[in-house]
Scaffold this motif. Structure first.
Motif, mmCIF file in Angstrom:
data_model
loop_
_atom_site.group_PDB
_atom_site.id
_atom_site.type_symbol
_atom_site.label_atom_id
_atom_site.label_comp_id
_atom_site.label_asym_id
_atom_site.label_seq_id
_atom_site.Cartn_x
_atom_site.Cartn_y
_atom_site.Cartn_z
ATOM 1 N N ASP A 1 -15.237 -2.195 5.485
ATOM 2 C CA ASP A 1 -16.578 -2.090 5.419
ATOM 3 C C ASP A 1 -17.351 -1.207 4.057
ATOM 4 O OD1 ASP A 1 -19.590 -1.075 7.354
ATOM 5 O OD2 ASP A 1 -19.308 -3.202 6.383
ATOM 6 N N HIS A 2 -16.567 -1.383 3.168
ATOM 7 C CA HIS A 2 -16.965 -0.314 1.914
ATOM 8 C C HIS A 2 -17.878 -1.143 1.094
ATOM 9 C CE1 HIS A 2 -12.613 1.865 1.557
ATOM 10 N NE2 HIS A 2 -13.343 1.975 2.196
ATOM 11 N N GLU A 3 -18.907 -0.503 0.660
ATOM 12 C CA GLU A 3 -20.001 -0.925 -0.041
ATOM 13 C C GLU A 3 -19.780 -1.234 -1.540
ATOM 14 O OE1 GLU A 3 -22.562 0.218 2.964
ATOM 15 O OE2 GLU A 3 -23.058 -0.802 1.340
ATOM 16 N N ASN A 4 -18.686 -0.653 -2.067
ATOM 17 C CA ASN A 4 -18.426 -0.831 -3.414
ATOM 18 C C ASN A 4 -16.927 -1.453 -3.717
ATOM 19 O OD1 ASN A 4 -20.517 0.998 -4.489
ATOM 20 N ND2 ASN A 4 -19.375 2.255 -3.011
ATOM 21 N N MET A 5 -17.003 -2.705 -4.809
ATOM 22 C CA MET A 5 -15.964 -3.360 -5.039
ATOM 23 C C MET A 5 -15.836 -3.521 -6.525
ATOM 24 S SD MET A 5 -15.515 -6.014 -1.916
ATOM 25 C CE MET A 5 -13.861 -6.309 -2.128
ATOM 26 N N PHE A 6 -14.416 -3.434 -7.002
ATOM 27 C CA PHE A 6 -14.206 -3.554 -8.234
ATOM 28 C C PHE A 6 -13.416 -4.631 -8.917
ATOM 29 C CE2 PHE A 6 -16.253 0.897 -8.911
ATOM 30 C CZ PHE A 6 -15.964 1.218 -7.414
ATOM 31 N N TRP A 7 -13.136 -5.063 -10.019
ATOM 32 C CA TRP A 7 -12.238 -5.879 -10.775
ATOM 33 C C TRP A 7 -11.591 -5.052 -11.693
ATOM 34 C CZ3 TRP A 7 -9.168 -9.388 -8.985
ATOM 35 C CH2 TRP A 7 -9.529 -10.149 -7.945
ATOM 36 N N TYR A 8 -10.435 -4.956 -12.134
ATOM 37 C CA TYR A 8 -9.628 -4.401 -13.166
ATOM 38 C C TYR A 8 -8.799 -5.520 -13.980
ATOM 39 C CZ TYR A 8 -11.451 0.418 -11.579
ATOM 40 O OH TYR A 8 -12.237 1.239 -10.784
ATOM 41 N N ARG A 9 -8.460 -5.083 -15.046
ATOM 42 C CA ARG A 9 -7.542 -5.793 -15.784
ATOM 43 C C ARG A 9 -6.675 -4.868 -15.916
ATOM 44 N NH1 ARG A 9 -8.054 -10.241 -20.503
ATOM 45 N NH2 ARG A 9 -5.747 -9.786 -21.313
ATOM 46 N N GLN A 10 -5.242 -4.897 -15.959
ATOM 47 C CA GLN A 10 -4.136 -4.172 -16.101
ATOM 48 C C GLN A 10 -3.346 -4.708 -17.335
ATOM 49 O OE1 GLN A 10 -1.627 -2.829 -13.112
ATOM 50 N NE2 GLN A 10 -0.484 -1.625 -14.322
ATOM 51 N N ASP A 11 -3.178 -4.201 -18.496
ATOM 52 C CA ASP A 11 -2.232 -4.720 -19.627
ATOM 53 C C ASP A 11 -1.474 -3.504 -19.990
ATOM 54 O OD1 ASP A 11 -5.345 -6.202 -20.317
ATOM 55 O OD2 ASP A 11 -3.574 -7.466 -20.087
ATOM 56 N N PRO A 12 0.075 -3.921 -20.381
ATOM 57 C CA PRO A 12 0.863 -2.869 -20.931
ATOM 58 C C PRO A 12 0.222 -1.899 -22.007
ATOM 59 C CG PRO A 12 1.889 -4.792 -20.454
ATOM 60 C CD PRO A 12 0.388 -5.099 -20.248
ATOM 61 N N GLY A 13 0.317 -0.704 -21.870
ATOM 62 C CA GLY A 13 -0.329 0.253 -23.082
ATOM 63 C C GLY A 13 -1.743 0.208 -23.263
ATOM 64 N N PRO B 1 4.792 7.626 -22.565
ATOM 65 C CA PRO B 1 4.923 6.641 -21.932
ATOM 66 C C PRO B 1 5.873 6.279 -20.995
ATOM 67 C CG PRO B 1 4.720 6.548 -24.390
ATOM 68 C CD PRO B 1 4.974 7.808 -24.015
ATOM 69 N N GLU B 2 7.088 6.959 -20.958
ATOM 70 C CA GLU B 2 8.287 6.712 -20.108
ATOM 71 C C GLU B 2 9.078 8.211 -19.970
ATOM 72 O OE1 GLU B 2 9.619 2.421 -21.935
ATOM 73 O OE2 GLU B 2 11.233 3.649 -21.200
ATOM 74 N N MET B 3 9.137 8.336 -18.760
ATOM 75 C CA MET B 3 10.128 9.793 -18.404
ATOM 76 C C MET B 3 11.289 9.059 -17.598
ATOM 77 S SD MET B 3 7.391 12.600 -18.205
ATOM 78 C CE MET B 3 8.719 13.984 -18.247
ATOM 79 N N SER B 4 12.350 10.085 -17.386
ATOM 80 C CA SER B 4 13.550 9.925 -16.586
ATOM 81 C C SER B 4 13.911 11.148 -16.014
ATOM 82 C CB SER B 4 14.641 9.445 -17.397
ATOM 83 O OG SER B 4 15.627 8.959 -16.642
ATOM 84 N N VAL B 5 14.045 11.260 -14.896
ATOM 85 C CA VAL B 5 14.491 12.555 -14.013
ATOM 86 C C VAL B 5 15.740 11.911 -13.078
ATOM 87 C CG1 VAL B 5 12.815 12.189 -12.079
ATOM 88 C CG2 VAL B 5 13.577 14.470 -12.634
ATOM 89 N N GLN B 6 16.586 13.219 -12.842
ATOM 90 C CA GLN B 6 17.542 13.003 -12.104
ATOM 91 C C GLN B 6 17.157 13.100 -10.458
ATOM 92 O OE1 GLN B 6 19.921 11.589 -14.548
ATOM 93 N NE2 GLN B 6 21.158 12.112 -12.543
ATOM 94 N N GLU B 7 17.655 12.511 -9.688
ATOM 95 C CA GLU B 7 17.377 12.712 -8.215
ATOM 96 C C GLU B 7 17.498 14.130 -7.944
ATOM 97 O OE1 GLU B 7 19.831 10.243 -5.993
ATOM 98 O OE2 GLU B 7 18.309 10.001 -4.091
ATOM 99 N N ALA B 8 16.448 14.744 -6.891
ATOM 100 C CA ALA B 8 16.535 15.863 -6.711
ATOM 101 C C ALA B 8 15.899 16.995 -7.559
ATOM 102 C CB ALA B 8 17.711 16.351 -5.969
#
Lengths: 113, 112
Positions: free
Chosen positions: A28-40, B9-16
């Protein structure tokens, strides 16, 4: 728990086709959104809606339109799909626009050939 | 314009082990909200932690905590005792009334 669902996880369409992406929330949320996700580029807001039949443009509305006929459902429409609209599309909803956490759907990965 | 910057942009970590993800933002507002979201591979984006700018105390959720430096406009996420399930893309986000502004994300890989 809030549940936000999207009609498809993966979609493949051809250039020029009309594409509908559907999103439904059950809290029952009033607000809704559409996003676009691109690498970087992170997530960019396409449109949002703060009430039934109400909509506002986000940062990248060109080439898209939306429809909200019922409170729980928010649709994103690509009138004539183009290859540069190949992307991951995320829907989200929230109760309070200014302060609340947004809850996301699983996303639709759209490929336009 | 309000912006959010994630410089790793990227990271790496060892478990624990412990890892810190950086985030800076730019705004002229005094009252606002900041979020860290997690997006595991092929899974839904979920909230990790949120911080209200008017609160001086840093938010904590189990193994996740933030270092919020308002004057420096910095909002880093610390993950303690890293687990394999923490492998994900992490997004920092700033709440501008009406919309979230996201950073470009940090891909964290937890190595066994």
């Amino acid at each position: 728990d809030v549940k936000v669902t999207q009609s498809s996880r993966y979609l493949v369409k051809r250039t020029g086709e009309k594409v509908f992406l559907e999103c439904v929330q059950d809290m029952d949320h009033e607000n809704m959104f559409w996003y676009r996700q691109d690498p970087g580029l992170g997530l960019r807001l396409i449109y949002f809606s703060y009430d039934v039949k109400m909509k506002e443009k986000g940062d990248i509305p060109e080439g898209y339109s939306v429809s909200r006929e019922k409170k729980e459902r928010f649709s994103l429409i690509l009138e004539s799909a183009s290859t540069n609209q190949t992307s991951m599309y995320l829907c989200a909803s929230t109760l309070l626009l200014s302060t609340d956490t947004q809850y996301f759907g699983p996303g639709t990965r759209l490929t336009v050939l | 314009a309000q912006t959010v910057t994630q410089s790793q942009p990227e990271m790496s970590v060892q478990e624990a082990e412990t890892v810190t993800l950086s985030c800076t933002y730019d705004t002229s507002e005094n009252n606002y909200y900041l979020f860290w979201y997690k997006q595991p591979p092929s899974r839904q984006m979920i909230l990790v932690i949120r911080q209200e700018a008017y609160k001086q105390q840093n938010a904590t959720e189990n193994r996740f905590s933030v270092n919020f430096q308002k004057a420096a406009k910095s909002f880093s996420l610390k993950i303690s005792d890293s687990q394999l399930g923490d492998t994900a893309m992490y997004f920092c986000a700033f709440m501008n009334p009406g919309k979230l502004i996201f950073g470009t994300g940090t891909l964290l890989a937890v190595q066994p």
